[in-house]
Design a protein around this motif. Sequence first.
Motif, PDB file in Angstrom:
ATOM      1  N   ILE A 202     -15.312  -8.791  -0.468  1.00  0.00           N
ATOM      2  CA  ILE A 202     -14.305  -9.516  -0.804  1.00  0.00           C
ATOM      3  C   ILE A 202     -13.133  -8.465  -1.796  1.00  0.00           C
ATOM      4  O   ILE A 202     -12.218  -9.075  -2.709  1.00  0.00           O
ATOM      5  N   SER A 203     -13.334  -7.304  -1.593  1.00  0.00           N
ATOM      6  CA  SER A 203     -12.707  -6.364  -2.408  1.00  0.00           C
ATOM      7  C   SER A 203     -12.119  -5.206  -1.277  1.00  0.00           C
ATOM      8  O   SER A 203     -12.586  -4.137  -1.415  1.00  0.00           O
ATOM      9  N   PRO A 204     -11.495  -5.344  -0.339  1.00  0.00           N
ATOM     10  CA  PRO A 204     -10.999  -4.671   0.520  1.00  0.00           C
ATOM     11  C   PRO A 204     -10.144  -3.173   0.305  1.00  0.00           C
ATOM     12  O   PRO A 204     -10.078  -2.281   0.947  1.00  0.00           O
ATOM     13  N   PHE A 205      -9.587  -3.167  -0.973  1.00  0.00           N
ATOM     14  CA  PHE A 205      -8.612  -2.135  -1.164  1.00  0.00           C
ATOM     15  C   PHE A 205      -9.353  -1.471  -2.539  1.00  0.00           C
ATOM     16  O   PHE A 205      -8.590  -0.677  -3.294  1.00  0.00           O
ATOM     17  N   ALA A 206     -10.625  -1.559  -2.841  1.00  0.00           N
ATOM     18  CA  ALA A 206     -11.238  -0.503  -3.835  1.00  0.00           C
ATOM     19  C   ALA A 206     -12.193   0.325  -3.087  1.00  0.00           C
ATOM     20  O   ALA A 206     -12.907   0.249  -1.957  1.00  0.00           O
TER      21      ALA A 206
ATOM     22  N   ARG B 274      -8.666  -1.429   7.069  1.00  0.00           N
ATOM     23  CA  ARG B 274      -9.068  -2.662   6.218  1.00  0.00           C
ATOM     24  C   ARG B 274      -7.952  -3.770   6.245  1.00  0.00           C
ATOM     25  O   ARG B 274      -8.070  -5.005   6.096  1.00  0.00           O
ATOM     26  N   MET B 275      -6.537  -3.162   6.276  1.00  0.00           N
ATOM     27  CA  MET B 275      -5.374  -3.902   6.238  1.00  0.00           C
ATOM     28  C   MET B 275      -5.276  -4.735   7.521  1.00  0.00           C
ATOM     29  O   MET B 275      -5.127  -5.997   7.659  1.00  0.00           O
ATOM     30  N   VAL B 276      -5.780  -4.129   8.604  1.00  0.00           N
ATOM     31  CA  VAL B 276      -5.681  -4.673   9.772  1.00  0.00           C
ATOM     32  C   VAL B 276      -6.807  -5.736  10.010  1.00  0.00           C
ATOM     33  O   VAL B 276      -6.585  -6.827  10.467  1.00  0.00           O
ATOM     34  N   GLU B 277      -7.817  -5.490   9.496  1.00  0.00           N
ATOM     35  CA  GLU B 277      -8.915  -6.402   9.486  1.00  0.00           C
ATOM     36  C   GLU B 277      -8.625  -7.700   8.643  1.00  0.00           C
ATOM     37  O   GLU B 277      -8.829  -8.747   9.087  1.00  0.00           O
ATOM     38  N   GLN B 278      -8.135  -7.479   7.319  1.00  0.00           N
ATOM     39  CA  GLN B 278      -7.329  -8.423   6.555  1.00  0.00           C
ATOM     40  C   GLN B 278      -6.359  -9.289   7.278  1.00  0.00           C
ATOM     41  O   GLN B 278      -6.377 -10.695   7.219  1.00  0.00           O
ATOM     42  N   LEU B 279      -5.557  -8.915   8.125  1.00  0.00           N
ATOM     43  CA  LEU B 279      -4.434  -9.199   8.588  1.00  0.00           C
ATOM     44  C   LEU B 279      -5.341 -10.317   9.863  1.00  0.00           C
ATOM     45  O   LEU B 279      -4.769 -11.480   9.977  1.00  0.00           O
ATOM     46  N   GLU B 280      -6.043 -10.089  10.485  1.00  0.00           N
ATOM     47  CA  GLU B 280      -6.798 -10.648  11.613  1.00  0.00           C
ATOM     48  C   GLU B 280      -7.529 -11.967  11.104  1.00  0.00           C
ATOM     49  O   GLU B 280      -7.488 -12.990  11.684  1.00  0.00           O
ATOM     50  N   GLN B 281      -8.162 -11.566   9.883  1.00  0.00           N
ATOM     51  CA  GLN B 281      -8.671 -12.875   9.071  1.00  0.00           C
ATOM     52  C   GLN B 281      -7.578 -13.695   8.849  1.00  0.00           C
ATOM     53  O   GLN B 281      -7.787 -14.964   8.798  1.00  0.00           O
ATOM     54  N   ALA B 282      -6.490 -13.193   8.226  1.00  0.00           N
ATOM     55  CA  ALA B 282      -5.453 -14.007   7.887  1.00  0.00           C
ATOM     56  C   ALA B 282      -4.980 -14.955   9.042  1.00  0.00           C
ATOM     57  O   ALA B 282      -4.776 -16.240   8.965  1.00  0.00           O
ATOM     58  N   HIS B 283      -4.816 -14.404  10.102  1.00  0.00           N
ATOM     59  CA  HIS B 283      -4.312 -15.147  11.399  1.00  0.00           C
ATOM     60  C   HIS B 283      -5.425 -16.090  12.185  1.00  0.00           C
ATOM     61  O   HIS B 283      -5.047 -17.023  12.368  1.00  0.00           O
TER      62      HIS B 283
ATOM     63  N   GLU C 295       2.203 -16.218   9.884  1.00  0.00           N
ATOM     64  CA  GLU C 295       3.598 -15.344   9.588  1.00  0.00           C
ATOM     65  C   GLU C 295       3.058 -13.976   8.732  1.00  0.00           C
ATOM     66  O   GLU C 295       3.934 -13.071   8.621  1.00  0.00           O
ATOM     67  N   LYS C 296       1.779 -13.665   8.406  1.00  0.00           N
ATOM     68  CA  LYS C 296       1.565 -12.765   7.549  1.00  0.00           C
ATOM     69  C   LYS C 296       1.564 -11.521   8.845  1.00  0.00           C
ATOM     70  O   LYS C 296       1.305 -11.440   9.696  1.00  0.00           O
ATOM     71  N   GLN C 297       2.069 -10.345   8.219  1.00  0.00           N
ATOM     72  CA  GLN C 297       2.434  -9.148   8.954  1.00  0.00           C
ATOM     73  C   GLN C 297       1.818  -7.868   8.282  1.00  0.00           C
ATOM     74  O   GLN C 297       1.542  -7.766   7.135  1.00  0.00           O
ATOM     75  N   LEU C 298       1.878  -6.760   9.161  1.00  0.00           N
ATOM     76  CA  LEU C 298       1.071  -5.467   8.759  1.00  0.00           C
ATOM     77  C   LEU C 298       2.447  -4.913   7.961  1.00  0.00           C
ATOM     78  O   LEU C 298       3.230  -4.773   8.583  1.00  0.00           O
ATOM     79  N   ASP C 299       2.186  -4.358   7.024  1.00  0.00           N
ATOM     80  CA  ASP C 299       3.215  -3.538   6.197  1.00  0.00           C
ATOM     81  C   ASP C 299       3.249  -2.264   6.783  1.00  0.00           C
ATOM     82  O   ASP C 299       2.577  -1.252   6.158  1.00  0.00           O
ATOM     83  N   GLU C 300       3.676  -1.835   7.637  1.00  0.00           N
ATOM     84  CA  GLU C 300       3.914  -0.627   8.084  1.00  0.00           C
ATOM     85  C   GLU C 300       4.650   0.483   7.346  1.00  0.00           C
ATOM     86  O   GLU C 300       4.092   1.658   7.209  1.00  0.00           O
ATOM     87  N   GLU C 301       5.422   0.063   6.479  1.00  0.00           N
ATOM     88  CA  GLU C 301       6.173   0.885   5.647  1.00  0.00           C
ATOM     89  C   GLU C 301       5.384   1.495   4.443  1.00  0.00           C
ATOM     90  O   GLU C 301       5.245   2.497   4.084  1.00  0.00           O
ATOM     91  N   PHE C 302       4.528   0.618   4.004  1.00  0.00           N
ATOM     92  CA  PHE C 302       3.573   0.656   3.011  1.00  0.00           C
ATOM     93  C   PHE C 302       2.610   1.758   3.737  1.00  0.00           C
ATOM     94  O   PHE C 302       2.123   2.961   2.988  1.00  0.00           O
ATOM     95  N   LEU C 303       2.120   1.546   4.784  1.00  0.00           N
ATOM     96  CA  LEU C 303       0.951   2.437   5.445  1.00  0.00           C
ATOM     97  C   LEU C 303       1.480   3.954   5.710  1.00  0.00           C
ATOM     98  O   LEU C 303       0.861   4.489   5.612  1.00  0.00           O
ATOM     99  N   ASP C 304       3.051   4.054   6.018  1.00  0.00           N
ATOM    100  CA  ASP C 304       3.355   5.174   6.122  1.00  0.00           C
ATOM    101  C   ASP C 304       3.423   5.880   4.866  1.00  0.00           C
ATOM    102  O   ASP C 304       3.511   6.992   4.922  1.00  0.00           O
ATOM    103  N   ALA C 305       3.819   5.258   3.641  1.00  0.00           N
ATOM    104  CA  ALA C 305       3.654   5.761   2.374  1.00  0.00           C
ATOM    105  C   ALA C 305       2.284   6.467   2.161  1.00  0.00           C
ATOM    106  O   ALA C 305       2.133   7.554   1.544  1.00  0.00           O
ATOM    107  N   ILE C 306       1.350   5.665   2.372  1.00  0.00           N
ATOM    108  CA  ILE C 306       0.047   6.233   2.153  1.00  0.00           C
ATOM    109  C   ILE C 306      -0.309   7.409   3.130  1.00  0.00           C
ATOM    110  O   ILE C 306      -1.374   8.338   2.709  1.00  0.00           O
ATOM    111  N   ASP C 307       0.191   7.325   4.289  1.00  0.00           N
ATOM    112  CA  ASP C 307      -0.112   8.318   5.125  1.00  0.00           C
ATOM    113  C   ASP C 307       0.715   9.692   4.545  1.00  0.00           C
ATOM    114  O   ASP C 307       0.051  10.861   4.788  1.00  0.00           O
ATOM    115  N   GLN C 308       1.407   9.617   3.703  1.00  0.00           N
ATOM    116  CA  GLN C 308       2.024  10.885   3.049  1.00  0.00           C
ATOM    117  C   GLN C 308       1.130  11.304   1.941  1.00  0.00           C
ATOM    118  O   GLN C 308       1.306  12.510   1.454  1.00  0.00           O
TER     119      GLN C 308
END
Length: 498
Positions: free
Chosen positions: A389-393, A431-440, A446-459
């Motif tokens: 229940i804590s996918p981003f920690a 984890r974000m892809v997995e969360q998106l699949e669960q939401a769908h 309408e929930k989408q993957l935030d590619e701009e955020f993921l691009d920033a984290i790639d940096q």
Amino acid sequence: MADNKTENTLSSDATEVRAQKLKLLREQIGDVYPAHFHRTMTNAELGAKYESLEPDVETQDVVTVAGRVYSSRNSGMFMDIHDASGKIQIFSHKDVTGEEARALLPMIDIGDIIGVTGIVRRTKRGELTINAQKIEMLTKSLLPMPEKWHGLSDIELRYRKRHLDIMTNEDSKLRFQQRSKIVSGIRRFMENDGFMEVETPMLQSIYGGATAEPFKTHHNTLKLDMYLRIAPELFLKRTLVSGLTDKVFEINRNFRNEGVSTRHNPEFTMMECYWAYADYEDMMDLVERLFETLALSIHGTTEFDFGDKRLSFKGPFKRVPMPDAVKEATGIDFLAIKTDEEARAAAQAAGFAVEKDWTWGECLAFIFEEKVEATLIQPSHVTHFPKDISPFAKEVPGEPRLVERFETYCNAWELGNAFSELNDPEEQRRRMVEQLEQAHARGEKEKQLDEEFLDAIDQGMPPAGGLGIGVDRLIMLLTNAPSIRDVILFPARRNKAD
């Protein structure tokens, strides 16, 4: 100017009387709502300046004050006027007050706003008073004040007509003054701790940072569907990536299109912050220091009453891992349970109704909510949440089913949520892809993957601790408010017709 017989010629209807008086005032004095009036001090400043003035002593000091008339006695000879800082008594008499000012008295109603110039004195009974030399009408009120000056008895009316609630209820007025002090206190604390305040978008083309139903709108020029933010997290983390600052925060308005209760409003305030090269334990320390500072600023002590409870915001707070808390409350040792099936079976054997597809972590969290939350009266940090229940920690070293996350509870309410933030870009994407699949799968198409955020984290985002605090609930505790609508100046409500 009207004489003392004016009131005998007016209608018996209170609202109509005021309208007739306004008409007479326009004819006789012209501008009843003047643009220019300058007082020399507030009522509180007046009280402070003449605090040591002895009873039955009159000064030669001439002052000018202004305020709303709250009471009138002896045909206006004595009036109490209130400004935002307090009240002062006004005395009008032929020995001290000019004829023009005295002629205005029959035209003044409770609720009118007037300006008064006169001499300061203290009565024999000790009441600081102004002997009025001049009285000016500044605002004629066309509606009578509520009959019960101690506050509106209709709770819904208090929220719908907050101006009347504050006007007639000192507790309400004080609570919103304290709210302002608490919010500014949070900002001052964070800045003094080295955090930089930023502002992130409220209108977002992709909503994220929390799991909640958003409010949807449409941008006509861009021809783009947009959402009111449910959390600022993904933008604040980009700030860490940028290197603008290592410590960032925002006091933000969030919007969640969900239920309304004594602890939930669709529009609410949070303080969210991220601290590079820190972890969730650093955030626990920050919460304790912040809460202690706010309690001292409002109450002068870290101990205060909420309802029938005595709370203490003196750190350190109790810290307990979620599996330990559940084991103590139920005897179920989740750390000894290996599979999802075993977790569901253990929960069912203990009398808990769990869903057939729940995971180990979902069973643990559910039993915690059912059996432990209500016992957390004094401030407590519940740590070591299930990864499910804590996918981003980040994971707890040596126990991959748990993560470095805590929630702060008080009065059985969740006040804060914090992580050692995930910054592995590949794991973040997974984890974000997995969360998106669960939401769908739940129908949130309408929930989408935030590619701009993921691009920033790639940096590359530095390791960091992140924290969100529910400001409204915190204010409820600090101001002894039973409902979130008591601390939000204009809360969400149904239409009057409903």
